[in-house]
Write an enzyme that holds these catalytic residues in place. Structure first.
Site, PDB file in Angstrom:
ATOM      1  N   GLU A  85       0.804  -1.221   0.000  1.00  0.00           N
ATOM      2  CA  GLU A  85       0.000   0.000   0.000  1.00  0.00           C
ATOM      3  C   GLU A  85       0.837   1.270   0.000  1.00  0.00           C
ATOM      4  OE1 GLU A  85      -2.878  -0.188   3.126  1.00  0.00           O
ATOM      5  OE2 GLU A  85      -3.527  -2.198   2.563  1.00  0.00           O
ATOM      6  N   HIS A  88       6.903   2.056  -1.556  1.00  0.00           N
ATOM      7  CA  HIS A  88       8.090   1.225  -1.370  1.00  0.00           C
ATOM      8  C   HIS A  88       8.268   0.225  -2.511  1.00  0.00           C
ATOM      9  CE1 HIS A  88      11.206  -0.825   0.924  1.00  0.00           C
ATOM     10  NE2 HIS A  88      10.575  -1.972   0.711  1.00  0.00           N
TER      11      HIS A  88
END
Length: 160
Positions: A85, A88
């Protein structure tokens, strides 16, 4: 998933090629399956004992691949990065892909990118060479690395 157009994974006799495989341990079941696929292709090509190095995550793969590329004719990089989410995912995927490409070009050693970058775990399973998987990206990466190493060996031979 585009399984269409997959070339033969048979690379012929690569027994004179030194092969290294670096595989992450994050998502271990999937990475171990990828590793087994790569090792199977190596064995079929006449390489009984490729060097195998395990690292924790995908971001560690390029630096280890770099060290291996200095001492081997070909390197296979295996891992899994699954979309989460946060941003990254994009950073890791870009860093790994760019890092592996740079290692390959800087060392003139084929480094096959078998790091799966997927939206969910099922997509990784579908590509890992597990029972019921549609593809075996570990095997495909090993075949690509070995085939490229053999091609480079032929290109580097002095012309008679």
């Amino acid at each position: 998933m585009s399984g269409d157009g997959i070339p033969s994974l048979s690379v012929g006799d690569a027994s004179g090629i030194s092969l290294a495989i670096v595989a992450s341990t994050w998502h271990d079941q999937i990475c171990t399956a990828l590793l087994e696929g790569a090792q199977r292709v190596a064995t079929e090509a006449g390489i009984d004992r490729p060097t195998v190095v395990r690292v924790l995550g995908a971001i560690e793969i390029p630096v280890v691949a770099q060290a291996l590329a200095r001492t081997h004719d070909a390197v296979v990089a295996l891992g899994v990065v699954i979309q989460g989410e946060t941003p990254h995912f994009g950073y890791v995927c870009d860093a790994v892909t760019t890092g592996l490409t740079r290692v390959s070009l800087d060392t003139s050693t084929p480094v096959a990118n078998g790091v799966l970058t997927v939206n969910n775990e099922q997509q990784a399973i579908d590509r890992a060479g597990l029972p019921g998987s549609a593809e075996d990206k570990g095997a495909q990466a090993a075949a690509a690395a070995l085939d490229t190493a053999l091609t480079l060996r032929r290109l580097r031979q002095p012309w008679a």
